[in-house]
Each structure stands twice: as structure tokens, then as C-alpha cells.
Design a protein around this motif. Structure first.
Motif, PDB file in Angstrom:
ATOM      1  N   LYS A  73      15.409  27.261  -3.749  1.00 22.13           N
ATOM      2  CA  LYS A  73      15.421  27.449  -5.198  1.00 22.13           C
ATOM      3  C   LYS A  73      16.716  28.105  -5.655  1.00 22.13           C
ATOM      4  CE  LYS A  73      12.770  29.342  -9.054  1.00 22.13           C
ATOM      5  NZ  LYS A  73      11.524  30.044  -9.469  1.00 22.13           N
ATOM      6  N   ARG A  74      17.174  29.105  -4.912  1.00 20.22           N
ATOM      7  CA  ARG A  74      18.405  29.803  -5.297  1.00 20.22           C
ATOM      8  C   ARG A  74      19.596  28.853  -5.250  1.00 20.22           C
ATOM      9  NH1 ARG A  74      22.043  32.201  -2.062  1.00 20.22           N
ATOM     10  NH2 ARG A  74      20.584  32.167  -0.304  1.00 20.22           N
ATOM     11  N   GLY A 119      19.041  25.817  -7.755  1.00 22.86           N
ATOM     12  CA  GLY A 119      19.081  26.360  -9.112  1.00 22.86           C
ATOM     13  C   GLY A 119      20.485  26.747  -9.524  1.00 22.86           C
ATOM     14  N   THR A 120      21.260  27.271  -8.589  1.00 18.50           N
ATOM     15  CA  THR A 120      22.654  27.626  -8.885  1.00 18.50           C
ATOM     16  C   THR A 120      23.478  26.389  -9.182  1.00 18.50           C
ATOM     17  OG1 THR A 120      22.529  29.600  -7.483  1.00 18.50           O
ATOM     18  CG2 THR A 120      24.729  28.742  -7.961  1.00 18.50           C
ATOM     19  N   MET A 138      22.385  23.606 -10.446  1.00 21.15           N
ATOM     20  CA  MET A 138      21.996  23.113 -11.769  1.00 21.15           C
ATOM     21  C   MET A 138      22.572  23.983 -12.884  1.00 21.15           C
ATOM     22  SD  MET A 138      18.059  22.076 -10.975  1.00 21.15           S
ATOM     23  CE  MET A 138      17.696  21.013  -9.590  1.00 21.15           C
ATOM     24  N   ALA A 139      22.595  25.298 -12.658  1.00 20.75           N
ATOM     25  CA  ALA A 139      23.110  26.208 -13.684  1.00 20.75           C
ATOM     26  C   ALA A 139      24.619  26.101 -13.830  1.00 20.75           C
ATOM     27  CB  ALA A 139      22.723  27.636 -13.345  1.00 20.75           C
ATOM     28  N   SER A 175      21.738  22.041 -16.665  1.00 21.61           N
ATOM     29  CA  SER A 175      21.018  23.295 -16.921  1.00 21.61           C
ATOM     30  C   SER A 175      19.731  23.100 -17.714  1.00 21.61           C
ATOM     31  CB  SER A 175      21.933  24.292 -17.641  1.00 21.61           C
ATOM     32  OG  SER A 175      22.413  23.734 -18.849  1.00 21.61           O
ATOM     33  N   ARG A 183      10.936  17.982 -16.211  1.00 19.49           N
ATOM     34  CA  ARG A 183      10.686  19.247 -15.529  1.00 19.49           C
ATOM     35  C   ARG A 183      11.074  19.153 -14.058  1.00 19.49           C
ATOM     36  NH1 ARG A 183       4.583  20.713 -16.906  1.00 19.49           N
ATOM     37  NH2 ARG A 183       4.391  18.537 -16.202  1.00 19.49           N
ATOM     38  N   PHE A 233      10.238  23.741  -7.910  1.00 17.90           N
ATOM     39  CA  PHE A 233      10.745  24.093  -6.585  1.00 17.90           C
ATOM     40  C   PHE A 233       9.587  24.569  -5.714  1.00 17.90           C
ATOM     41  CE2 PHE A 233      14.198  24.829  -9.565  1.00 17.90           C
ATOM     42  CZ  PHE A 233      15.274  24.189  -8.961  1.00 17.90           C
TER      43      PHE A 233
END
Length: 251
Positions: free
Chosen positions: A97-98, A101-102, A104-105, A111, A116, A119
């Protein structure tokens, strides 16, 4: 159940895409998504926008980098009128997830995707996706990197996928009695390398786990220069398949 190899090589293999496997049960599952596997996915004729679950074994580039292209394409597809796609679930070992998610951000277009994204981080506990049972197992690959293999069970049939691993007890548990086991055969037995299985160990794992059919895959170029099927066959007397891109196996 049906298994299609999207990539049977490594990052810059001259003739093979990197790691990627398509498994079809009542679900359509991707196991890893290495470089050039997206191109091979398109060659299967599958509608990529209907993929709902991607399972990552670990986050070395040769196992996940085409996900970035896939995800960007999915976002553009919906934002600019391509059509609808379902939600997406990303499954992997601790830290998934980290990292994802990073990514994607970091990219503005990622972002706030128009679908939807969920994770799920896994270790040694099984779970269901529809009627398909997924049993992950923690593998031993390199220090300080969480890695898992996946066991996919559907209607009495089982496919095991090692991801990258050394020989370990969890590899045998993952493969126990599997109809088909796809194993990391990075090196020939006479030229072993660090952090991966060699052909002889693949054969030994197949024999010890009592699998039905061994599929050798994830070849480094050096493995192409030796008869890895014969080397694995010194331990395992069952059917042995040399993996190749776009090979489909019915289980």
C-alpha cells in the motif's frame, strides 16, 4: 482453470517479457506485471479494462513495472470517454500500500482515479476472491524485502506460483500437491546465482511437494544456454514444461 504465461524472463531478457501470469477461474487474475507483459496481455485478446485483481509477489521492477502503464491507461480510458471499468484491488506483501500509494500520489493523473482502488496486504493467510481461494506464502528471496508466492485453488484444481525465491520450507508448503507449479528457474544447476532457485532445486521442490506438472520460468539469459529441463528432471520424474511467453496451460 487456465494459466497463460505473459512473461517468462527478466528485466532485459533479449527474447522474453519479464514476470507475469494470467490465471482464469471464475475470476481473471494477474500474478505480477513485469516489463513487456502488458503488450503480451493485449495479444491474448482479453479486455484489460475488466481486470479487477492484480497480485504482486514483490516489488522488484521485473515483477511490477508495467502496472504503472496499465494504471495510467485505465485512468485515461475512463476520464476521456473510453467507457466504464470496475474497481481495482491490488494485492501484495507488506509494504504494498505504501509503495503503490506513493506512486499514485506522485502523478497528478493517478491521485484521484475515476474508479475505486483497494489495497490488500497478505502473508500466510488464505482468502477468497469469488469462488477462488488464494493461499499466499511468505518466500525467502533477498534480505529486507517482503515477498510472497501464491497458491490459486478453484474447483479442485491448484496452480502454485513461487515468485522469486530461494529453496525454503514455505516453497514446499506452497506447492504441496499442486496440479501445476510455476517456479523461479533463474539459473542452471551448474551455474547457480544468488537469491533465486536453480533448475535442480526446482526439480527437487517439485519432487518433495508432490506436484503434477512443473513449469520452469523466470529465466535469466544464462539459463537458456543449458538444458534446464534435464537438470530439473534429475530430481523430478513428472512432466516438465519450459515456460514461454503466451503459452496457455489448461489445468
Amino acid at each position: 482453470m487456465q494459466l497463460t504465461i505473459l512473461g517468462s524472463g527478466t528485466n532485459l531478457h533479449p527474447t522474453r517479457a519479464a514476470a507475469g501470469y494470467l490465471v482464469r477461474t471464475d475470476q481473471t487474475l494477474l500474478l505480477d506485471f513485469g516489463p513487456r507483459t502488458l503488450t503480451n496481455l493485449l495479444k491474448t485478446g482479453l479486455n484489460r479494462h475488466r481486470i479487477t485483481h492484480i497480485l504482486f509477489s514483490h516489488f522488484h521492477a521485473d515483477h511490477f513495472s508495467d502496472f504503472i502503464t496499465f494504471f495510467f491507461d485505465a485512468v485515461i480510458y475512463m476520464k476521456y470517454g473510453g467507457g466504464w471499468r470496475p474497481d481495482l484491488t491490488l494485492i501484495g506483501p507488506r509494504g504494498s500500500k505504501r509503495l503503490l500509494g506513493t506512486i499514485m500520489a506522485t502523478f497528478p493523473s493517478f491521485s484521484a482515479p475515476p474508479f475505486r482502488v483497494f489495497f490488500k496486504e497478505v502473508s500466510d493467510r488464505s482468502f477468497m476472491i469469488g469462488e477462488t481461494r488464494i493461499a499466499p506464502r511468505v518466500m525467502t528471496h533477498v534480505p529486507d524485502l517482503h515477498c510472497v508466492g501464491y497458491r490459486v485453488e478453484y474447483r479442485g484444481k491448484t496452480v502454485a506460483y513461487s515468485g522469486d525465491t530461494q529453496y525454503c520450507g514455505n516453497l514446499l508448503r506452497l506447492c504441496d500437491g499442486a496440479d501445476v507449479a510455476v517456479l523461479d528457474c533463474s539459473f542452471p544447476a551448474n551455474k547457480p546465482g544468488a537469491a533465486h532457485l536453480h533448475a535442480g532445486q526446482c526439480g527437487l521442490a517439485a519432487k518433495e511437494a508432490g506436484i503434477g506438472r512443473l513449469v520452469l520460468s523466470h529465466f535469466y539469459p544464462i539459463a537458456e544456454r543449458y538444458d534446464v529441463r534435464a537438470q530439473a528432471g534429475e530430481e523430478f520424474t513428472g512432466p516438465i514444461t519450459i515456460g514461454k511467453d503466451l503459452l496457455t496451460i489448461r489445468v
